[in-house]
Design a protein around this motif. Structure first.
Motif, PDB file in Angstrom:
ATOM      1  N   GLY A   1      -2.162   5.220  -1.546  1.00 48.01           N
ATOM      2  CA  GLY A   1      -3.362   4.705  -0.888  1.00 48.01           C
ATOM      3  C   GLY A   1      -3.920   3.444  -1.503  1.00 48.01           C
ATOM      4  O   GLY A   1      -5.089   3.124  -1.297  1.00 48.01           O
ATOM      5  N   SER A   2      -3.080   2.718  -2.252  1.00 49.98           N
ATOM      6  CA  SER A   2      -3.567   1.517  -2.929  1.00 49.98           C
ATOM      7  C   SER A   2      -2.390   0.651  -3.345  1.00 49.98           C
ATOM      8  O   SER A   2      -1.358   1.169  -3.798  1.00 49.98           O
ATOM      9  CB  SER A   2      -4.403   1.952  -4.132  1.00 49.98           C
ATOM     10  N   ILE A   3      -2.572  -0.661  -3.218  1.00 53.26           N
ATOM     11  CA  ILE A   3      -1.532  -1.594  -3.662  1.00 53.26           C
ATOM     12  C   ILE A   3      -1.435  -1.564  -5.184  1.00 53.26           C
ATOM     13  O   ILE A   3      -0.333  -1.548  -5.739  1.00 53.26           O
ATOM     14  CB  ILE A   3      -1.815  -3.022  -3.151  1.00 53.26           C
ATOM     15  N   SER A   4      -2.565  -1.537  -5.865  1.00 51.24           N
ATOM     16  CA  SER A   4      -2.531  -1.550  -7.333  1.00 51.24           C
ATOM     17  C   SER A   4      -1.897  -0.271  -7.876  1.00 51.24           C
ATOM     18  O   SER A   4      -1.090  -0.325  -8.815  1.00 51.24           O
ATOM     19  CB  SER A   4      -3.915  -1.778  -7.926  1.00 51.24           C
ATOM     20  N   ALA A   5      -2.231   0.884  -7.310  1.00 50.64           N
ATOM     21  CA  ALA A   5      -1.643   2.147  -7.768  1.00 50.64           C
ATOM     22  C   ALA A   5      -0.148   2.173  -7.478  1.00 50.64           C
ATOM     23  O   ALA A   5       0.646   2.661  -8.291  1.00 50.64           O
ATOM     24  CB  ALA A   5      -2.330   3.331  -7.103  1.00 50.64           C
ATOM     25  N   ALA A   6       0.247   1.636  -6.341  1.00 53.03           N
ATOM     26  CA  ALA A   6       1.673   1.568  -6.014  1.00 53.03           C
ATOM     27  C   ALA A   6       2.399   0.664  -7.000  1.00 53.03           C
ATOM     28  O   ALA A   6       3.484   0.999  -7.491  1.00 53.03           O
ATOM     29  CB  ALA A   6       1.865   1.066  -4.584  1.00 53.03           C
ATOM     30  N   GLY A   7       1.804  -0.474  -7.307  1.00 52.59           N
ATOM     31  CA  GLY A   7       2.398  -1.379  -8.281  1.00 52.59           C
ATOM     32  C   GLY A   7       2.570  -0.707  -9.627  1.00 52.59           C
ATOM     33  O   GLY A   7       3.639  -0.782 -10.240  1.00 52.59           O
TER      34      GLY A   7
ATOM     35  N   ARG B   1       2.211  -9.037  -8.255  1.00 54.78           N
ATOM     36  CA  ARG B   1       3.562  -8.992  -7.674  1.00 54.78           C
ATOM     37  C   ARG B   1       3.577  -8.127  -6.418  1.00 54.78           C
ATOM     38  O   ARG B   1       4.141  -8.505  -5.399  1.00 54.78           O
ATOM     39  CB  ARG B   1       4.559  -8.464  -8.715  1.00 54.78           C
ATOM     40  N   ALA B   2       2.957  -6.957  -6.487  1.00 55.50           N
ATOM     41  CA  ALA B   2       2.903  -6.061  -5.335  1.00 55.50           C
ATOM     42  C   ALA B   2       2.168  -6.730  -4.174  1.00 55.50           C
ATOM     43  O   ALA B   2       2.628  -6.707  -3.027  1.00 55.50           O
ATOM     44  CB  ALA B   2       2.232  -4.741  -5.716  1.00 55.50           C
ATOM     45  N   TRP B   3       1.031  -7.351  -4.479  1.00 55.80           N
ATOM     46  CA  TRP B   3       0.232  -8.015  -3.448  1.00 55.80           C
ATOM     47  C   TRP B   3       1.024  -9.164  -2.830  1.00 55.80           C
ATOM     48  O   TRP B   3       1.004  -9.361  -1.607  1.00 55.80           O
ATOM     49  CB  TRP B   3      -1.070  -8.515  -4.059  1.00 55.80           C
ATOM     50  N   THR B   4       1.734  -9.937  -3.663  1.00 58.12           N
ATOM     51  CA  THR B   4       2.541 -11.060  -3.167  1.00 58.12           C
ATOM     52  C   THR B   4       3.634 -10.569  -2.224  1.00 58.12           C
ATOM     53  O   THR B   4       3.889 -11.182  -1.181  1.00 58.12           O
ATOM     54  CB  THR B   4       3.153 -11.847  -4.346  1.00 58.12           C
ATOM     55  N   LEU B   5       4.277  -9.460  -2.569  1.00 55.72           N
ATOM     56  CA  LEU B   5       5.317  -8.903  -1.695  1.00 55.72           C
ATOM     57  C   LEU B   5       4.730  -8.428  -0.367  1.00 55.72           C
ATOM     58  O   LEU B   5       5.318  -8.660   0.696  1.00 55.72           O
ATOM     59  CB  LEU B   5       6.052  -7.760  -2.407  1.00 55.72           C
ATOM     60  N   VAL B   6       3.575  -7.775  -0.425  1.00 52.20           N
ATOM     61  CA  VAL B   6       2.915  -7.323   0.806  1.00 52.20           C
ATOM     62  C   VAL B   6       2.543  -8.515   1.675  1.00 52.20           C
ATOM     63  O   VAL B   6       2.787  -8.521   2.889  1.00 52.20           O
ATOM     64  CB  VAL B   6       1.679  -6.453   0.488  1.00 52.20           C
ATOM     65  N   GLU B   7       1.948  -9.540   1.068  1.00 53.06           N
ATOM     66  CA  GLU B   7       1.569 -10.736   1.828  1.00 53.06           C
ATOM     67  C   GLU B   7       2.796 -11.412   2.450  1.00 53.06           C
ATOM     68  O   GLU B   7       2.732 -11.891   3.583  1.00 53.06           O
ATOM     69  CB  GLU B   7       0.813 -11.714   0.928  1.00 53.06           C
ATOM     70  N   ALA B   8       3.901 -11.451   1.722  1.00 54.68           N
ATOM     71  CA  ALA B   8       5.131 -12.047   2.261  1.00 54.68           C
ATOM     72  C   ALA B   8       5.630 -11.255   3.464  1.00 54.68           C
ATOM     73  O   ALA B   8       6.068 -11.842   4.464  1.00 54.68           O
ATOM     74  CB  ALA B   8       6.201 -12.114   1.174  1.00 54.68           C
ATOM     75  N   MET B   9       5.557  -9.933   3.386  1.00 53.10           N
ATOM     76  CA  MET B   9       5.979  -9.113   4.535  1.00 53.10           C
ATOM     77  C   MET B   9       5.033  -9.316   5.712  1.00 53.10           C
ATOM     78  O   MET B   9       5.484  -9.473   6.858  1.00 53.10           O
ATOM     79  CB  MET B   9       6.046  -7.634   4.140  1.00 53.10           C
TER      80      MET B   9
ATOM     81  N   LEU C   1       5.373   1.752  -9.684  1.00 49.86           N
ATOM     82  CA  LEU C   1       6.692   1.121  -9.647  1.00 49.86           C
ATOM     83  C   LEU C   1       6.941   0.196 -10.833  1.00 49.86           C
ATOM     84  O   LEU C   1       7.985  -0.454 -10.905  1.00 49.86           O
ATOM     85  CB  LEU C   1       6.853   0.349  -8.331  1.00 49.86           C
ATOM     86  N   GLY C   2       5.967   0.115 -11.733  1.00 51.69           N
ATOM     87  CA  GLY C   2       6.130  -0.723 -12.909  1.00 51.69           C
ATOM     88  C   GLY C   2       6.024  -2.209 -12.629  1.00 51.69           C
ATOM     89  O   GLY C   2       6.639  -3.026 -13.311  1.00 51.69           O
ATOM     90  N   MET C   3       5.223  -2.580 -11.625  1.00 50.08           N
ATOM     91  CA  MET C   3       5.021  -4.001 -11.327  1.00 50.08           C
ATOM     92  C   MET C   3       3.535  -4.318 -11.344  1.00 50.08           C
ATOM     93  O   MET C   3       2.706  -3.425 -11.176  1.00 50.08           O
ATOM     94  CB  MET C   3       5.665  -4.405  -9.997  1.00 50.08           C
ATOM     95  N   SER C   4       3.227  -5.563 -11.539  1.00 51.51           N
ATOM     96  CA  SER C   4       1.830  -5.976 -11.571  1.00 51.51           C
ATOM     97  C   SER C   4       1.225  -5.912 -10.167  1.00 51.51           C
ATOM     98  O   SER C   4       1.938  -5.960  -9.162  1.00 51.51           O
ATOM     99  CB  SER C   4       1.716  -7.410 -12.097  1.00 51.51           C
ATOM    100  N   TYR C   5      -0.103  -5.819 -10.137  1.00 46.81           N
ATOM    101  CA  TYR C   5      -0.798  -5.868  -8.853  1.00 46.81           C
ATOM    102  C   TYR C   5      -0.459  -7.167  -8.144  1.00 46.81           C
ATOM    103  O   TYR C   5      -0.197  -7.169  -6.941  1.00 46.81           O
ATOM    104  CB  TYR C   5      -2.316  -5.759  -9.050  1.00 46.81           C
TER     105      TYR C   5
END
Length: 113
Positions: free
Chosen positions: A31-37, A46-54, A40-44
């Motif tokens: 339920g969160s980009i930061s928690a998902a990051g 990086r996760a946010w950048t991948l979501v924005e790219a998608m 998965l061992g990635m920074s918020y």
């Protein structure tokens, strides 16, 4: 053990593969980009950048902000995002099934040669 991994190239700079799909599934679970990051061992970032790219690549959101709650909201998959994950996993299952005889030969050839 051999296993198949697929990546779908939609055009320059727009791809979907196992890492991005796993990120979407983890966002849905947490339920969160930061928690998902974190999971998965990635920074918020990086996760946010991948979501924005998608979101940009598909021309519509795969993840939407969720407003409210004591912790200030979070994120969830859009209906389109859930469909992207479902279609990717279906394609992955079909490709794995089709490739199974070839993968078995790789494993057999490796153990005998």
């Amino acid at each position: 053990m051999a296993r198949l991994s697929i990546r779908v190239d939609f055009g320059p700079g727009h791809r979907l593969g196992p890492g991005k799909v796993q990120l979407l599934e983890t966002i849905a679970a947490h339920g969160s980009i930061s928690a998902a990051g974190r999971a998965l061992g990635m920074s918020y970032r990086r996760a946010w950048t991948l979501v924005e790219a998608m979101n940009a690549g598909f021309g519509q959101p795969v993840v939407e902000a969720q407003v409210g709650g004591r912790s200030g909201g979070g994120a969830r998959l859009s209906a389109f995002g859930a469909e992207v994950v479902e279609q990717y996993r279906e394609a992955e299952r079909a490709a794995t099934e089709a490739a199974a005889p070839f993968l078995a030969r790789f494993v057999a050839d490796r153990s005998t040669g």
